[in-house]
Design an enzyme around this catalytic site. Structure first.
Site, PDB file in Angstrom:
ATOM      1  N   ASP A   1       0.935  -0.138   9.571  1.00 42.40           N
ATOM      2  CA  ASP A   1       1.151   1.049  10.242  1.00 42.40           C
ATOM      3  C   ASP A   1       2.748   1.449  10.482  1.00 42.40           C
ATOM      4  O   ASP A   1       2.913   2.661  10.104  1.00 42.40           O
ATOM      5  CB  ASP A   1       0.551   0.992  11.840  1.00 42.40           C
ATOM      6  CG  ASP A   1       0.747   2.406  12.680  1.00 42.40           C
ATOM      7  OD1 ASP A   1       0.608   3.220  12.069  1.00 42.40           O
ATOM      8  OD2 ASP A   1       0.456   2.132  13.950  1.00 42.40           O
TER       9      ASP A   1
ATOM     10  N   SER B   1      -7.378  -4.805  10.503  1.00 39.87           N
ATOM     11  CA  SER B   1      -7.290  -5.760  11.874  1.00 39.87           C
ATOM     12  C   SER B   1      -7.095  -7.371  11.484  1.00 39.87           C
ATOM     13  O   SER B   1      -7.363  -7.929  12.416  1.00 39.87           O
ATOM     14  CB  SER B   1      -8.673  -5.650  12.270  1.00 39.87           C
ATOM     15  OG  SER B   1      -8.838  -4.407  13.095  1.00 39.87           O
ATOM     16  N   THR B   2      -6.580  -7.736  10.240  1.00 41.17           N
ATOM     17  CA  THR B   2      -6.428  -9.170  10.067  1.00 41.17           C
ATOM     18  C   THR B   2      -5.015  -9.534  10.312  1.00 41.17           C
ATOM     19  O   THR B   2      -4.587 -10.793  10.344  1.00 41.17           O
ATOM     20  CB  THR B   2      -6.858  -9.445   8.565  1.00 41.17           C
ATOM     21  OG1 THR B   2      -5.689  -8.595   7.898  1.00 41.17           O
ATOM     22  CG2 THR B   2      -8.071  -9.059   8.164  1.00 41.17           C
ATOM     23  N   GLY B   3      -4.075  -8.490  10.856  1.00 40.42           N
ATOM     24  CA  GLY B   3      -2.878  -8.957  11.426  1.00 40.42           C
ATOM     25  C   GLY B   3      -2.811  -9.110  12.614  1.00 40.42           C
ATOM     26  O   GLY B   3      -3.593 -10.143  13.047  1.00 40.42           O
TER      27      GLY B   3
ATOM     28  N   ILE C   1       0.747  -1.162  -0.123  1.00 42.34           N
ATOM     29  CA  ILE C   1      -0.004  -0.029  -0.045  1.00 42.34           C
ATOM     30  C   ILE C   1       0.915   1.351   0.011  1.00 42.34           C
ATOM     31  O   ILE C   1       0.221   2.319  -0.634  1.00 42.34           O
ATOM     32  CB  ILE C   1      -0.839   0.052   1.138  1.00 42.34           C
ATOM     33  CG1 ILE C   1      -2.254   1.102   0.947  1.00 42.34           C
ATOM     34  CG2 ILE C   1      -0.373   0.178   2.423  1.00 42.34           C
ATOM     35  CD1 ILE C   1      -3.530   0.984   1.609  1.00 42.34           C
TER      36      ILE C   1
ATOM     37  N   GLY D   1       3.557  -3.929  11.503  1.00 44.34           N
ATOM     38  CA  GLY D   1       2.699  -4.162  10.583  1.00 44.34           C
ATOM     39  C   GLY D   1       2.670  -2.916   9.447  1.00 44.34           C
ATOM     40  O   GLY D   1       3.573  -2.426   9.408  1.00 44.34           O
TER      41      GLY D   1
END
Length: 175
Positions: free
Chosen positions: A36, A123-125, A13, A34
């Site tokens: 972020d 939220s998937t990490g 991204i 992650g």
């Protein structure tokens, strides 16, 4: 019928040139792991500077809410930071909070006259939201939003193959 303004990509991204990329942030807005951490590293100190100003003004960002900063060295113009829910077996309104992340990020983009937005898989990490459930929520929320905002373009950027496959599957089912 779903909007044709959705593109599902497998990639990084931080390399996407759009008006805004969405950051799956933590409530402190001070960077983390992650996506972020990757966004903060790639964007440089301007993003953290803007996040510090937001924290000084309002004390961070609550789960499901969104705030906007400049994008620093990223190819995007802005970063929209949203705080996804930590998965607790679905007992703490996690699906609705995740949908709010997507919806509030899109509303913030629209209110800033931004027309192209890229999302990671929120939220998937490390927050352990089930990837299949998260993919369905992401696709449905974006499709529903674009129905009333047809000029906006959204890219769902999946870092890993599993999220990419699940997101594509949900999108193809909604066509």
């Amino acid at each position: 019928m779903p909007s044709v303004n959705i593109e599902i990509i497998r990639g990084d991204i931080t390399k996407i040139a759009v008006d805004a990329i969405v950051n799956a942030a933590n409530s402190s807005l001070m960077g983390g792991g992650g996506v972020d951490g990757a966004i903060h590293r790639a964007g440089g100190p301007q993003i953290l500077e803007d996040c510090r100003a937001i924290v000084a003004r309002q004390g961070g960002c609550k789960t499901g809410e969104a705030v906007i900063t400049r994008a620093g060295n990223l190819p995007a113009k802005h970063v929209i930071h949203t705080v996804g829910p930590v998965w607790n077996s679905g007992t703490r309104n996690e699906p609705a909070l995740l949908a709010n992340c997507y919806r509030n990020s899109l509303l913030l983009a629209a209110s800033n006259n931004l027309v192209s937005v890229s999302f990671p898989n929120i939220s998937t990490g490390i927050y352990h939201f089930p990837k299949d459930l998260a993919a369905g929520i992401a696709v449905k929320t974006v499709v529903d939003f674009l129905a009333s905002h047809p000029a906006m373009e959204v890219k769902l950027v999946c870092f890993d193959e599993e999220n990419y496959r699940l997101t594509n599957d949900y999108y193809s089912q909604s066509v």
